[in-house]
Structure formats: structure tokens, C-alpha cells
Scaffold this active site. Structure first.
Site, PDB file in Angstrom:
ATOM      1  N   LYS A  79      46.931  39.285  37.308  1.00 21.37           N
ATOM      2  CA  LYS A  79      46.072  40.031  36.371  1.00 21.37           C
ATOM      3  C   LYS A  79      45.741  41.416  36.912  1.00 21.37           C
ATOM      4  CE  LYS A  79      41.932  39.658  38.606  1.00 21.37           C
ATOM      5  NZ  LYS A  79      40.837  40.641  38.790  1.00 21.37           N
TER       6      LYS A  79
ATOM      7  N   ASP B 209      40.460  36.085  32.894  1.00 20.81           N
ATOM      8  CA  ASP B 209      40.410  37.143  33.902  1.00 20.81           C
ATOM      9  C   ASP B 209      41.282  38.329  33.506  1.00 20.81           C
ATOM     10  OD1 ASP B 209      39.362  38.148  36.213  1.00 20.81           O
ATOM     11  OD2 ASP B 209      40.424  36.813  37.571  1.00 20.81           O
TER      12      ASP B 209
ATOM     13  N   GLU C 112      42.865  46.103  44.803  1.00 20.95           N
ATOM     14  CA  GLU C 112      43.720  44.968  45.157  1.00 20.95           C
ATOM     15  C   GLU C 112      45.060  45.019  44.439  1.00 20.95           C
ATOM     16  OE1 GLU C 112      43.705  42.652  47.297  1.00 20.95           O
ATOM     17  OE2 GLU C 112      41.692  41.953  47.775  1.00 20.95           O
TER      18      GLU C 112
ATOM     19  N   SER D  74      36.527  47.386  36.139  1.00 19.13           N
ATOM     20  CA  SER D  74      37.709  46.982  36.906  1.00 19.13           C
ATOM     21  C   SER D  74      38.276  48.164  37.681  1.00 19.13           C
ATOM     22  CB  SER D  74      38.783  46.421  35.958  1.00 19.13           C
ATOM     23  OG  SER D  74      40.036  46.362  36.617  1.00 19.13           O
TER      24      SER D  74
ATOM     25  N   TYR E  25      31.985  41.484  45.808  1.00 20.75           N
ATOM     26  CA  TYR E  25      32.188  40.160  45.219  1.00 20.75           C
ATOM     27  C   TYR E  25      31.611  39.061  46.101  1.00 20.75           C
ATOM     28  CZ  TYR E  25      34.593  36.611  42.378  1.00 20.75           C
ATOM     29  OH  TYR E  25      34.883  35.549  41.559  1.00 20.75           O
TER      30      TYR E  25
END
Length: 338
Positions: A194, A247, A284, A257, A15
């Protein structure tokens, strides 16, 4: 002190590299720093992050810098893109090297491990009140962002001047639309919750529950996010925007994802360690689940989906049993009286 770069990006994972590529593609001189000197040397030689974004060449405006002091001296604008569990550590390393006119923005999504504190609180504890702070968040898979495929994000911060600067810096008519937002808390929270719900969506699909169940879970997950946000003083409208619904839908529905793929593996019967190993990168949402659950308990906010995911990840409950418990909860109105 004059800038020799428009912005320095701390974090050379997928990212961080993607954001650096996007910024440099806008014609902004961008420095990219990472903690591993060998990795940084490879990036400089290859002019590509072959480990995380293979085949995507660096623009001419993107430069690699392995020396943290030099990276932070080059620009007063610092974008932090590291996993949430090392966010505070990286700020500690950066603190003595920051310029007096530094401005800090992060794209890290998560909360502080163990405490569940927002990253703004971590940043203030480490850096004090001297520096303007900001956060950017929204539906941005690294590979698509790096490839120049269009998306939109939101930016919020403590200083409107810095927020507006970031909007101008990041915005590109061809690849990235950027919205200013005044809800600093809401933008940070959306990026953490999320990830948790995406694990749940993956588990649901892994079990074989289908599209109806996935959509119901996303919808009720949004309710949980909004509840927690309002308890922290966030604006409920934020969660209908890029850093909330945007998101959330992206992360819950696409196999790019890591959090969703982690949940899929769990739903198909893998244990937590095996599922993490299958992903091969930081998930994460695994840590975020504990952080969000801790925060919700402390605030007395009801988050049944989050609680069941926590029990699967940390207490050994099976995804099937977690689903049964959610479905057998007491019946109630979808829109309780205010």
C-alpha cells in the site's frame, strides 16, 4: 517471571508512540522504549511526544524507559514499531535481552531491504522458532490513533492464543476495533504494497490527473497486491479487509500519508531527494518500492504500477512518462480467464 507491565513498545516515533498511547488509554501499563536517550529523556519530562505528536498528553499508564534491558524485562509481550530497514537490527539488539516467555508482535510495515523478504522470515532468522510471532495492520494514521479517533485493525500470528490476547489488549469500545485474522502472510504484505501504491496515487494527483485516475490506480493497485499475495500463499480475501483495501484507501487519499505527499511532490516536478527532504520523516514507501519490485520479479508476478513507480524512484523516469506507459499498455480483460 511476573510482568510489571502489560506490554513493552519498541520504537518511539509517531506510530510507536500512538500505539503506546492507545494501549495505555485502555488502562494497560505500557512501557515505551526508543533508541535515542536524549529523545526518551525529553518524552519523560514533557509527558508528550512533542516532536511527532505535539499536544497529545501521555496517559498515566504510559511510562518511558530508555534502558532496553529493563524495558524487555518488564513484560513478555513486545510490540516492535520501527522502520522496516532497521527491523532486523532492533531484533538483534533485543534477542539476548528477551525473556524466555517473550511473545513478539510488530506494527512495522514493509519488507526486508534488498531481499524483499517478509518480516516474519527476518524475525525467524534472528530469533529462531522459540517465540510466538504476530503482526498488526490496518488504516491507522498515528495522530488520529493517538487522539482516540475510532478505527479498526487486524491481527494475525503464529499462535492463536497470542493473537486472541492481542485482540483483547488492543480492543477498545471507544477507539479501536480489532479483528483476528489467520493470514499472517497477507497482513504483512498489505502494509508494504500500500505504501508503494500511495506514492503512485500522489504522483497522479501531483501531475493533475484528478479523482478518476486516482481511483483507477487504487483499484489496479489492489489487483497487484492480491496477485503478489496469492503467489506467496496469502488469502485473497485478506486484501479486501483492513490490512488491504482499508489501509490502501487511507494511504492513497489523505495527505497525512507521508508516502502520498512524497508522490505529490514528485508529480509536481521535485526530484527524489528534494521530495524526501520536504517530508522530513521516513518515507517507508521509497524503500518498500524496491523491496516489492524485487520480490515480484523473483516470483514472476506482473505488477506494472509498481514497476513504473520503481523506474521513477530508482531509474530517473519522469512521472508523466510512467503514466503514459501505463496507459499505453496492451489492452486486456479486467477479469482474465482462470
Amino acid at each position: 517471571m511476573k510482568n510489571s507491565a502489560d506490554i513493552t513498545v519498541l520504537g518511539a516515533g509517531s506510530y510507536g508512540t500512538a500505539l503506546a498511547i492507545s494501549l495505555a488509554s485502555n488502562g494497560h501499563k505500557t512501557l515505551l522504549w526508543g533508541h535515542d536517550p536524549v529523545h526518551m529523556q525529553t518524552l519523560a519530562q514533557d509527558k508528550c511526544n512533542q516532536a511527532f505528536l505535539p499536544g497529545i498528553a501521555f496517559p498515566d499508564c504510559l511510562q518511558i524507559e530508555a534502558d532496553l534491558a529493563k524495558a524487555l524485562a518488564a513484560s513478555n509481550n513486545v510490540l516492535v514499531v520501527v522502520p522496516s530497514h532497521v527491523f532486523g537490527t532492533v531484533l538483534e539488539q533485543a534477542k539476548p535481552l528477551l525473556r524466555s516467555d517473550a511473545r513478539i508482535v510488530w506494527a512495522t510495515k514493509g519488507l526486508e531491504p534488498e531481499t524483499g523478504r517478509l518480516l516474519q522470515d527476518v524475525a525467524r532468522d534472528v530469533l529462531g522458532e522459540q517465540y510466538p510471532l504476530a503482526v498488526l495492520s490496518g488504516p491507522t494514521f498515528a495522530k488520529e490513533l493517538a487522539m482516540g479517533l475510532p478505527t479498526a485493525i487486524s491481527v494475525a500470528g503464529t499462535c492463536p492464543t497470542f493473537t486472541n490476547y492481542l485482540v483483547e489488549l488492543l480492543h477498545s469500545p471507544k477507539r479501536l476495533r480489532v479483528y483476528a485474522n489467520d493470514d499472517f502472510t497477507g497482513l504483512q504484505l498489505g502494509g508494504a504494497v500500500k505504501n508503494v501504491i500511495a506514492i503512485g496515487a500522489g504522483m497522479s494527483d501531483g501531475i493533475g490527473f484528478g479523482a478518476n485516475a486516482r481511483t483507477a490506480l487504487i483499484t489496479r493497485g489492489l489487483v497487484e497486491l492480491t496477485r503478489l499475495g496469492e503467489a506467496l500463499g496469502a488469502n485473497a480475501a485478506t486484501f479486501m479487509g483492513m490490512a488491504g483495501l482499508g489501509d490502501l484507501v487511507l494511504t492513497c487519499t489523505d495527505n497525512q500519508s507521508r508516502n502520498r505527499r512524497f508522490g505529490l511532490a514528485l508529480g509536481k516536478g521535485c526530484d527524489v531527494m528534494t521530495a524526501q527532504a520536504e517530508i522530513g520523516q521516513v518515507v517507508e514507501g521509497y524503500r518498500n518500492t524496491k523491496e516489492v519490485f524485487t520480490l515480484a520479479k523473483r516470483l514472476g508476478v506482473e505488477m506494472p504500477i509498481t514497476e513504473q513507480i520503481y523506474q521513477v524512484l530508482y531509474q530517473g523516469k519522469s512521472p508523466v512518462d510512467a503514466a503514459k506507459e501505463l496507459l499505453s499498455r496492451e489492452k486486456k480483460s479486467e477479469t482474465p480467464a482462470q
